[in-house]
Design a protein around this motif. Structure first.
Motif, PDB file in Angstrom:
ATOM      1  N   ALA A 121    -112.295 -36.798-107.939  1.00  0.00           N
ATOM      2  CA  ALA A 121    -112.423 -35.609-107.105  1.00  0.00           C
ATOM      3  C   ALA A 121    -111.156 -34.776-107.300  1.00  0.00           C
ATOM      4  O   ALA A 121    -110.052 -35.316-107.243  1.00  0.00           O
ATOM      5  N   VAL A 122    -111.327 -33.493-107.551  1.00  0.00           N
ATOM      6  CA  VAL A 122    -110.180 -32.600-107.718  1.00  0.00           C
ATOM      7  C   VAL A 122    -110.084 -31.735-106.463  1.00  0.00           C
ATOM      8  O   VAL A 122    -111.019 -31.012-106.125  1.00  0.00           O
ATOM      9  N   LEU A 123    -108.944 -31.830-105.793  1.00  0.00           N
ATOM     10  CA  LEU A 123    -108.714 -31.137-104.531  1.00  0.00           C
ATOM     11  C   LEU A 123    -107.846 -29.902-104.751  1.00  0.00           C
ATOM     12  O   LEU A 123    -106.821 -29.967-105.435  1.00  0.00           O
ATOM     13  N   SER A 124    -108.267 -28.799-104.148  1.00  0.00           N
ATOM     14  CA  SER A 124    -107.435 -27.598-104.095  1.00  0.00           C
ATOM     15  C   SER A 124    -107.598 -27.015-102.698  1.00  0.00           C
ATOM     16  O   SER A 124    -108.615 -27.226-102.046  1.00  0.00           O
ATOM     17  N   GLY A 125    -106.571 -26.307-102.247  1.00  0.00           N
ATOM     18  CA  GLY A 125    -106.683 -25.745-100.905  1.00  0.00           C
ATOM     19  C   GLY A 125    -105.448 -25.018-100.444  1.00  0.00           C
ATOM     20  O   GLY A 125    -104.492 -24.808-101.207  1.00  0.00           O
ATOM     21  N   ASP A 126    -105.475 -24.633 -99.171  1.00  0.00           N
ATOM     22  CA  ASP A 126    -104.386 -23.906 -98.519  1.00  0.00           C
ATOM     23  C   ASP A 126    -103.397 -24.901 -97.915  1.00  0.00           C
ATOM     24  O   ASP A 126    -103.423 -25.175 -96.720  1.00  0.00           O
ATOM     25  N   PHE A 127    -102.511 -25.447 -98.736  1.00  0.00           N
ATOM     26  CA  PHE A 127    -101.580 -26.482 -98.283  1.00  0.00           C
ATOM     27  C   PHE A 127    -100.129 -26.008 -98.305  1.00  0.00           C
ATOM     28  O   PHE A 127     -99.204 -26.811 -98.386  1.00  0.00           O
ATOM     29  N   ASP A 128     -99.914 -24.694 -98.180  1.00  0.00           N
ATOM     30  CA  ASP A 128     -98.556 -24.163 -98.217  1.00  0.00           C
ATOM     31  C   ASP A 128     -97.715 -24.607 -97.022  1.00  0.00           C
ATOM     32  O   ASP A 128     -96.504 -24.455 -97.033  1.00  0.00           O
ATOM     33  N   TYR A 129     -98.326 -25.163 -96.013  1.00  0.00           N
ATOM     34  CA  TYR A 129     -97.610 -25.629 -94.832  1.00  0.00           C
ATOM     35  C   TYR A 129     -96.965 -27.005 -95.041  1.00  0.00           C
ATOM     36  O   TYR A 129     -96.161 -27.446 -94.226  1.00  0.00           O
ATOM     37  N   CYS A 130     -97.317 -27.699 -96.120  1.00  0.00           N
ATOM     38  CA  CYS A 130     -96.778 -29.039 -96.357  1.00  0.00           C
ATOM     39  C   CYS A 130     -95.270 -28.975 -96.590  1.00  0.00           C
ATOM     40  O   CYS A 130     -94.799 -28.168 -97.395  1.00  0.00           O
ATOM     41  N   PRO A 131     -94.505 -29.816 -95.901  1.00  0.00           N
ATOM     42  CA  PRO A 131     -93.050 -29.777 -96.031  1.00  0.00           C
ATOM     43  C   PRO A 131     -92.551 -30.337 -97.358  1.00  0.00           C
ATOM     44  O   PRO A 131     -93.195 -31.186 -97.974  1.00  0.00           O
ATOM     45  N   LEU A 132     -91.416 -29.840 -97.772  1.00  0.00           N
ATOM     46  CA  LEU A 132     -90.708 -30.304 -98.957  1.00  0.00           C
ATOM     47  C   LEU A 132     -91.617 -30.353-100.175  1.00  0.00           C
ATOM     48  O   LEU A 132     -92.296 -29.395-100.485  1.00  0.00           O
ATOM     49  N   ARG A 133     -91.655 -31.494-100.856  1.00  0.00           N
ATOM     50  CA  ARG A 133     -92.407 -31.563-102.113  1.00  0.00           C
ATOM     51  C   ARG A 133     -93.682 -32.383-101.993  1.00  0.00           C
ATOM     52  O   ARG A 133     -94.175 -32.909-102.972  1.00  0.00           O
ATOM     53  N   THR A 134     -94.213 -32.520-100.803  1.00  0.00           N
ATOM     54  CA  THR A 134     -95.447 -33.273-100.638  1.00  0.00           C
ATOM     55  C   THR A 134     -96.598 -32.472-101.242  1.00  0.00           C
ATOM     56  O   THR A 134     -96.786 -31.307-100.921  1.00  0.00           O
ATOM     57  N   VAL A 135     -97.347 -33.093-102.126  1.00  0.00           N
ATOM     58  CA  VAL A 135     -98.424 -32.414-102.847  1.00  0.00           C
ATOM     59  C   VAL A 135     -99.768 -33.019-102.465  1.00  0.00           C
ATOM     60  O   VAL A 135     -99.949 -34.231-102.523  1.00  0.00           O
ATOM     61  N   LEU A 136    -100.686 -32.161-102.058  1.00  0.00           N
ATOM     62  CA  LEU A 136    -102.046 -32.617-101.768  1.00  0.00           C
ATOM     63  C   LEU A 136    -103.010 -32.185-102.857  1.00  0.00           C
ATOM     64  O   LEU A 136    -103.991 -32.868-103.122  1.00  0.00           O
ATOM     65  N   ASP A 137    -102.759 -31.019-103.469  1.00  0.00           N
ATOM     66  CA  ASP A 137    -103.613 -30.544-104.559  1.00  0.00           C
ATOM     67  C   ASP A 137    -103.556 -31.511-105.733  1.00  0.00           C
ATOM     68  O   ASP A 137    -102.488 -32.028-106.052  1.00  0.00           O
ATOM     69  N   GLY A 138    -104.697 -31.712-106.379  1.00  0.00           N
ATOM     70  CA  GLY A 138    -104.690 -32.503-107.604  1.00  0.00           C
ATOM     71  C   GLY A 138    -105.914 -33.367-107.764  1.00  0.00           C
ATOM     72  O   GLY A 138    -106.892 -33.261-107.026  1.00  0.00           O
ATOM     73  N   ARG A 139    -105.837 -34.236-108.752  1.00  0.00           N
ATOM     74  CA  ARG A 139    -106.949 -35.124-109.126  1.00  0.00           C
ATOM     75  C   ARG A 139    -106.797 -36.472-108.436  1.00  0.00           C
ATOM     76  O   ARG A 139    -105.757 -37.127-108.542  1.00  0.00           O
ATOM     77  N   TYR A 140    -107.841 -36.886-107.761  1.00  0.00           N
ATOM     78  CA  TYR A 140    -107.904 -38.162-107.050  1.00  0.00           C
ATOM     79  C   TYR A 140    -108.981 -39.020-107.707  1.00  0.00           C
ATOM     80  O   TYR A 140    -110.004 -38.503-108.147  1.00  0.00           O
ATOM     81  N   LEU A 141    -108.758 -40.327-107.728  1.00  0.00           N
ATOM     82  CA  LEU A 141    -109.742 -41.269-108.262  1.00  0.00           C
ATOM     83  C   LEU A 141    -110.229 -42.170-107.141  1.00  0.00           C
ATOM     84  O   LEU A 141    -109.433 -42.610-106.295  1.00  0.00           O
ATOM     85  N   ARG A 142    -111.520 -42.475-107.152  1.00  0.00           N
ATOM     86  CA  ARG A 142    -112.079 -43.357-106.123  1.00  0.00           C
ATOM     87  C   ARG A 142    -111.326 -44.689-106.150  1.00  0.00           C
ATOM     88  O   ARG A 142    -111.023 -45.211-107.216  1.00  0.00           O
ATOM     89  N   THR A 143    -111.012 -45.202-104.966  1.00  0.00           N
ATOM     90  CA  THR A 143    -110.282 -46.460-104.886  1.00  0.00           C
ATOM     91  C   THR A 143    -110.930 -47.396-103.880  1.00  0.00           C
ATOM     92  O   THR A 143    -111.475 -46.951-102.876  1.00  0.00           O
TER      93      THR A 143
END
Length: 163
Positions: A121-143
């Motif tokens: 699953a590839v996630l993109s969104g409005d995550f500019d509120y995330c502090p410092l270098r925490t990244v939510l956007d990107g490619r996720y694999l089922r686990t």
């Protein structure tokens, strides 16, 4: 006179194609970003609302960053799945670190999108509120072995919002 066999065979091929049309592979589950990132998301069907899902996202900073570690960041959104894409609007949530109430989301709506491709699953969104270098956007694999989203079942609220 023409044989009815080719016509019937074509009919059954078309019928089989129509039966599979509109069905999506299952998207529910927990997905994780590959190492060294520490971010997970969970997709859960909303009860009583066919095709609607809740997405809970939890991103954490990399401990290897030491004092510069990014703080945890969260998102909770609900939306519908169409053609392998889940488009969702944030819903109010609160964590120890941050959150959004209904008024804030009415003033500045936030969205996310998940594009599914098999076990990814590839996630993109409005995550500019995330502090410092925490990244939510990107490619996720089922686990099958989540690290951040293991302590409670999904719904009605996100894990970090429960006491």
């Amino acid at each position: 006179m023409r044989s009815a066999v080719p016509v019937l065979a074509s009919f059954f091929v078309l019928l089989a194609g129509c039966a599979g049309a509109g069905t999506s592979p299952p998207v529910e589950g927990v997905y994780a970003m590959p190492d060294p990132a520490l971010a997970e998301l969970r997709v859960v069907a909303l009860p009583g609302d066919v095709g609607a899902y809740r997405v809970e996202v939890h991103g954490a900073g990399d401990a290897a960053d030491g004092a510069a570690i990014g703080a945890d960041c969260y998102a909770v959104a609900e939306g519908t799945l169409e053609n392998g894409r889940l488009r969702a609007g944030f819903v109010p949530f609160e964590s120890l670190d941050l959150g959004f109430d209904a008024r804030e989301l009415a003033e500045r709506p936030r969205t996310l999108e998940l594009a599914f491709d098999g076990e990814a699953a590839v996630l993109s969104g409005d995550f500019d509120y995330c502090p410092l270098r925490t990244v939510l956007d990107g490619r996720y694999l089922r686990t099958g072995s989540p690290q951040l989203l293991t302590d409670c079942p999904p719904l009605p609220q996100a894990c970090w919002n429960r006491e």
